[in-house]
Motif scaffolding. Structure first.
Motif, PDB file in Angstrom:
ATOM      1  N   TYR A 150       0.834  -1.309   0.019  1.00 41.42           N
ATOM      2  CA  TYR A 150      -0.115   0.011   0.099  1.00 41.42           C
ATOM      3  C   TYR A 150       0.876   1.271  -0.009  1.00 41.42           C
ATOM      4  O   TYR A 150       0.369   2.171   0.530  1.00 41.42           O
ATOM      5  N   THR A 151       2.051   1.149  -0.476  1.00 43.69           N
ATOM      6  CA  THR A 151       2.686   2.488  -0.519  1.00 43.69           C
ATOM      7  C   THR A 151       2.313   3.364  -1.432  1.00 43.69           C
ATOM      8  O   THR A 151       2.361   4.635  -1.228  1.00 43.69           O
ATOM      9  N   ARG A 152       1.826   2.885  -2.732  1.00 42.86           N
ATOM     10  CA  ARG A 152       1.117   4.163  -3.588  1.00 42.86           C
ATOM     11  C   ARG A 152      -0.063   4.486  -3.048  1.00 42.86           C
ATOM     12  O   ARG A 152      -0.385   5.746  -3.304  1.00 42.86           O
ATOM     13  N   PHE A 153      -0.892   3.852  -2.333  1.00 40.25           N
ATOM     14  CA  PHE A 153      -2.077   4.295  -1.742  1.00 40.25           C
ATOM     15  C   PHE A 153      -1.580   5.113  -0.706  1.00 40.25           C
ATOM     16  O   PHE A 153      -2.330   6.198  -0.615  1.00 40.25           O
ATOM     17  N   THR A 154      -0.499   4.992   0.058  1.00 40.07           N
ATOM     18  CA  THR A 154      -0.441   5.620   1.245  1.00 40.07           C
ATOM     19  C   THR A 154       0.064   7.314   0.566  1.00 40.07           C
ATOM     20  O   THR A 154      -0.179   8.190   0.971  1.00 40.07           O
ATOM     21  N   ASP A 155       0.935   7.006  -0.433  1.00 41.48           N
ATOM     22  CA  ASP A 155       1.301   8.118  -1.252  1.00 41.48           C
ATOM     23  C   ASP A 155       0.111   9.125  -1.658  1.00 41.48           C
ATOM     24  O   ASP A 155       0.056  10.350  -1.497  1.00 41.48           O
ATOM     25  N   GLY A 159      -1.022  12.743  -0.502  1.00 35.35           N
ATOM     26  CA  GLY A 159      -1.561  14.014  -1.348  1.00 35.35           C
ATOM     27  C   GLY A 159      -2.941  14.458  -1.205  1.00 35.35           C
ATOM     28  O   GLY A 159      -2.993  15.670  -1.488  1.00 35.35           O
ATOM     29  N   MET A 160      -3.687  13.816  -0.643  1.00 40.24           N
ATOM     30  CA  MET A 160      -5.061  14.229  -0.352  1.00 40.24           C
ATOM     31  C   MET A 160      -5.334  15.063   0.890  1.00 40.24           C
ATOM     32  O   MET A 160      -6.508  15.363   1.219  1.00 40.24           O
ATOM     33  N   GLY A 161      -4.291  14.905   1.918  1.00 40.92           N
ATOM     34  CA  GLY A 161      -4.299  15.650   2.954  1.00 40.92           C
ATOM     35  C   GLY A 161      -3.890  14.793   4.305  1.00 40.92           C
ATOM     36  O   GLY A 161      -4.090  15.455   5.388  1.00 40.92           O
ATOM     37  N   TRP A 162      -3.851  13.275   3.875  1.00 37.27           N
ATOM     38  CA  TRP A 162      -3.734  12.554   5.315  1.00 37.27           C
ATOM     39  C   TRP A 162      -2.148  12.871   5.864  1.00 37.27           C
ATOM     40  O   TRP A 162      -1.456  12.878   5.241  1.00 37.27           O
ATOM     41  N   ARG A 163      -1.996  12.923   7.123  1.00 36.74           N
ATOM     42  CA  ARG A 163      -0.741  13.106   7.640  1.00 36.74           C
ATOM     43  C   ARG A 163      -0.177  11.957   8.388  1.00 36.74           C
ATOM     44  O   ARG A 163      -0.988  11.366   9.296  1.00 36.74           O
ATOM     45  N   ALA A 164       0.767  11.464   8.122  1.00 35.10           N
ATOM     46  CA  ALA A 164       1.483  10.123   8.653  1.00 35.10           C
ATOM     47  C   ALA A 164       1.904  10.573  10.224  1.00 35.10           C
ATOM     48  O   ALA A 164       2.054  11.851  10.366  1.00 35.10           O
ATOM     49  N   PRO A 168       7.055   7.590  11.389  1.00 33.05           N
ATOM     50  CA  PRO A 168       5.941   6.408  10.802  1.00 33.05           C
ATOM     51  C   PRO A 168       6.643   5.234  11.368  1.00 33.05           C
ATOM     52  O   PRO A 168       7.543   4.776  11.609  1.00 33.05           O
ATOM     53  N   GLY A 169       5.524   4.484  11.363  1.00 32.86           N
ATOM     54  CA  GLY A 169       5.717   3.059  12.134  1.00 32.86           C
ATOM     55  C   GLY A 169       5.077   1.760  11.112  1.00 32.86           C
ATOM     56  O   GLY A 169       4.696   2.073  10.106  1.00 32.86           O
ATOM     57  N   ARG A 170       5.158   0.563  11.613  1.00 34.28           N
ATOM     58  CA  ARG A 170       5.005  -0.344  10.440  1.00 34.28           C
ATOM     59  C   ARG A 170       3.576  -0.668  10.496  1.00 34.28           C
ATOM     60  O   ARG A 170       3.243  -1.461   9.521  1.00 34.28           O
ATOM     61  N   PHE A 171       3.101  -0.422  11.478  1.00 36.05           N
ATOM     62  CA  PHE A 171       1.357  -0.497  11.603  1.00 36.05           C
ATOM     63  C   PHE A 171       0.273   0.602  11.898  1.00 36.05           C
ATOM     64  O   PHE A 171      -0.121   0.691  12.738  1.00 36.05           O
ATOM     65  N   ASP A 172       0.508   1.797  10.881  1.00 37.40           N
ATOM     66  CA  ASP A 172       0.013   2.941  11.147  1.00 37.40           C
ATOM     67  C   ASP A 172      -1.201   2.650  10.224  1.00 37.40           C
ATOM     68  O   ASP A 172      -1.292   2.294   9.200  1.00 37.40           O
ATOM     69  N   LEU A 173      -2.550   2.990  10.859  1.00 34.41           N
ATOM     70  CA  LEU A 173      -3.784   2.892  10.439  1.00 34.41           C
ATOM     71  C   LEU A 173      -4.041   3.797   8.964  1.00 34.41           C
ATOM     72  O   LEU A 173      -3.904   5.107   9.328  1.00 34.41           O
ATOM     73  N   LEU A 174      -4.100   3.287   7.921  1.00 28.59           N
ATOM     74  CA  LEU A 174      -4.695   4.254   6.846  1.00 28.59           C
ATOM     75  C   LEU A 174      -5.968   4.853   7.056  1.00 28.59           C
ATOM     76  O   LEU A 174      -6.820   4.192   7.679  1.00 28.59           O
ATOM     77  N   PRO A 175      -6.500   5.980   6.575  1.00 26.64           N
ATOM     78  CA  PRO A 175      -7.686   6.530   6.291  1.00 26.64           C
ATOM     79  C   PRO A 175      -8.671   5.716   5.482  1.00 26.64           C
ATOM     80  O   PRO A 175      -8.103   5.223   4.749  1.00 26.64           O
ATOM     81  N   LEU A 176      -9.848   5.792   6.117  1.00 26.76           N
ATOM     82  CA  LEU A 176     -11.023   5.430   5.106  1.00 26.76           C
ATOM     83  C   LEU A 176     -11.153   6.233   4.175  1.00 26.76           C
ATOM     84  O   LEU A 176     -11.210   7.587   4.193  1.00 26.76           O
ATOM     85  N   VAL A 177     -11.164   6.099   2.667  1.00 23.83           N
ATOM     86  CA  VAL A 177     -11.555   6.789   1.518  1.00 23.83           C
ATOM     87  C   VAL A 177     -12.926   6.442   1.149  1.00 23.83           C
ATOM     88  O   VAL A 177     -12.960   5.485   0.539  1.00 23.83           O
ATOM     89  N   VAL A 178     -13.879   7.406   1.190  1.00 24.72           N
ATOM     90  CA  VAL A 178     -15.288   7.178   0.622  1.00 24.72           C
ATOM     91  C   VAL A 178     -15.308   8.060  -0.650  1.00 24.72           C
ATOM     92  O   VAL A 178     -15.227   9.503  -0.188  1.00 24.72           O
ATOM     93  N   GLU A 179     -15.688   7.783  -1.676  1.00 23.11           N
ATOM     94  CA  GLU A 179     -16.272   8.635  -2.653  1.00 23.11           C
ATOM     95  C   GLU A 179     -17.718   8.535  -3.117  1.00 23.11           C
ATOM     96  O   GLU A 179     -18.460   7.607  -3.004  1.00 23.11           O
ATOM     97  N   THR A 189     -10.567   9.427   9.368  1.00 22.19           N
ATOM     98  CA  THR A 189      -9.787   8.538  10.131  1.00 22.19           C
ATOM     99  C   THR A 189     -10.418   7.346  10.839  1.00 22.19           C
ATOM    100  O   THR A 189     -11.479   7.602  11.323  1.00 22.19           O
ATOM    101  N   VAL A 190      -9.756   6.324  10.843  1.00 24.49           N
ATOM    102  CA  VAL A 190     -10.378   5.082  11.715  1.00 24.49           C
ATOM    103  C   VAL A 190      -9.926   5.006  13.118  1.00 24.49           C
ATOM    104  O   VAL A 190      -8.924   5.093  13.323  1.00 24.49           O
ATOM    105  N   PRO A 191     -10.897   5.229  14.153  1.00 19.81           N
ATOM    106  CA  PRO A 191     -10.578   5.449  15.482  1.00 19.81           C
ATOM    107  C   PRO A 191      -9.893   4.329  15.879  1.00 19.81           C
ATOM    108  O   PRO A 191     -10.431   3.056  15.761  1.00 19.81           O
ATOM    109  N   PRO A 192      -8.779   4.577  16.494  1.00 18.91           N
ATOM    110  CA  PRO A 192      -7.858   3.299  17.059  1.00 18.91           C
ATOM    111  C   PRO A 192      -8.698   2.623  18.068  1.00 18.91           C
ATOM    112  O   PRO A 192      -8.153   1.470  18.241  1.00 18.91           O
ATOM    113  N   ASP A 193      -9.464   3.067  18.838  1.00 15.98           N
ATOM    114  CA  ASP A 193     -10.162   2.402  20.049  1.00 15.98           C
ATOM    115  C   ASP A 193     -11.021   1.243  19.445  1.00 15.98           C
ATOM    116  O   ASP A 193     -11.354   0.436  20.324  1.00 15.98           O
ATOM    117  N   VAL A 194     -11.476   1.184  18.050  1.00 13.47           N
ATOM    118  CA  VAL A 194     -12.450   0.189  17.668  1.00 13.47           C
ATOM    119  C   VAL A 194     -11.408  -0.706  17.071  1.00 13.47           C
ATOM    120  O   VAL A 194     -12.270  -1.701  16.629  1.00 13.47           O
TER     121      VAL A 194
END
Length: 373
Positions: A150-155, A159-164, A168-179, A189-194
């Protein structure tokens, strides 16, 4: 006409009739199919589509999960919970209910299979779509940290505004993208507590825990479209539970993902200078053992690939022949591309939307020309 993935939204009346006949055969208590077919045809003549009843939607989603091969062993498909959220079209509402789906499915570790169905495509208004492959995916960075798939998805989401994270770690949660067609692509952002995660350790290798490996508990697949009786639901997240090898062999061991096979092999003292030593195979076995052991220890539902192989063979023997009339979960090539690269967008702008906004002076000029004509 609305265009999605460069194709117009179309409707298959034959598929609608075939599904409704199938539903009424399975549910004789629903009465004769004739009146339902007549009502469906009238609705299509008036609106260009029709609406499934709650019972039809639930039946179609269950059959789709069973027949598509995504139903892991032990999942009681007849009792599968189907969340009917067809009224949800806005991105924030869809994202919020995806998070609720995750919370309900986690169920304290006793994973609960669910399907959540959002608004369908209609001739006038296409439904929302989710770019992510699964609700929980980990970021991958250019230096090789994290999930390299998911390197390209992360990039793209950066570019859309998500801040790592600052580090950066090995298990950083990616944001959900809804179109959506009316909002475009939005990040959430997916809440880490869930997000329940299982720290991985080995039943016999005490050093294994020092590798710092872990994985999330619930595989919620989010980028497949559900088709039932001619109607397409582009956002219909569903989950069963993990097969251990999906985590150990595919996600952790694979060099294109986390590449954990090599450090495990080196810790085992194996010869990694040649593939003929089969160091990779031996490392994968220990990774798979660690996954199953750790999920069992954490009391999180999981199955192993041997049980799943027997289940799949049974499914292959009993499954129906594929038919356009049968409900199914399908993955479009464009959706698969979005999940790995973060694009392209699903909704193509209409011709009137491709022009730049007119200035007030230009609008006045156009109005004068039209009046003069």
């Amino acid at each position: 006409m609305t265009v999605v993935d460069n194709e117009p939204i179309t409707f298959d009346v034959d598929a609608a009739e075939g599904f409704l006949r199938m539903f009424h055969i399975a549910h004789p208590e629903a009465g004769p199919v004739g009146p339902r077919l007549a009502a469906m045809r009238d609705e299509i003549a008036e609106t260009g589509t029709y609406r499934h009843t709650t019972e039809e939607l639930a039946y179609g989603a269950r059959i789709a999960l069973r027949d598509s091969g995504w139903c892991t062993s032990g999942v009681p498909w007849r009792r599968l919970k189907v969340r009917d959220l067809r009224g949800f079209r806005n991105a924030a509402a869809v994202a919020g209910e995806c998070v609720e789906h995750l919370r309900l499915a986690a169920n304290g570790g006793e994973i609960r299979p669910l399907v959540t169905v959002f608004a369908p495509d209609t001739p006038d208004t296409p439904g929302p779509c989710i770019w992510n492959e699964q609700l929980i995916r980990y970021a991958g960075y250019g230096d090789g940290t994290g999930d390299r798939r998911y390197t390209r998805f992360t990039d793209a989401v950066q570019g859309m505004g998500w801040r790592a994270p600052a580090t950066p770690g090995r298990f950083d949660l990616l944001p959900l993208v809804v179109e959506t067609a009316h909002e475009g692509a939005k990040l959430f952002t997916v809440p880490p507590d869930v997000v329940r995660e299982v720290l991985l350790e080995h039943p016999e290798l005490p050093w294994f825990g020092q590798l710092g490996l872990r994985w999330h508990a619930v595989p919620v697949i989010t980028n497949m479209r559900l088709t039932i009786g001619g109607i397409t639901y582009p956002a219909a997240p569903f989950n069963s539970w993990f097969v251990g090898s999906e985590i150990g062999a595919r996600s952790l061991a694979d060099e294109n993902a986390y590449g954990a096979a090599r450090p495990v092999a080196e810790a085992l003292g194996l010869d990694t200078s040649t593939e003929r030593s089969l160091w990779r195979d031996r490392a994968v076995v220990e990774l798979n053992r660690a996954v199953l052991h750790s999920f069992d220890l954490a009391e999180v539902t999981i199955t192993d690939h041997h049980a799943e192989s027997r289940h799949r063979l049974s499914w292959l023997r009993s499954r129906q022949r594929t038919s356009g009339n049968r409900p199914a979960f399908r993955l479009d090539p464009s959706a698969a591309l979005r999940a790995r690269t973060g694009g392209p967008a699903r909704f193509s702008p209409a011709p009137s939307e491709t022009t730049r906004p007119h200035s007030p002076g230009r609008l006045a000029e156009l109005l004068r020309q039209r009046a003069g004509g």
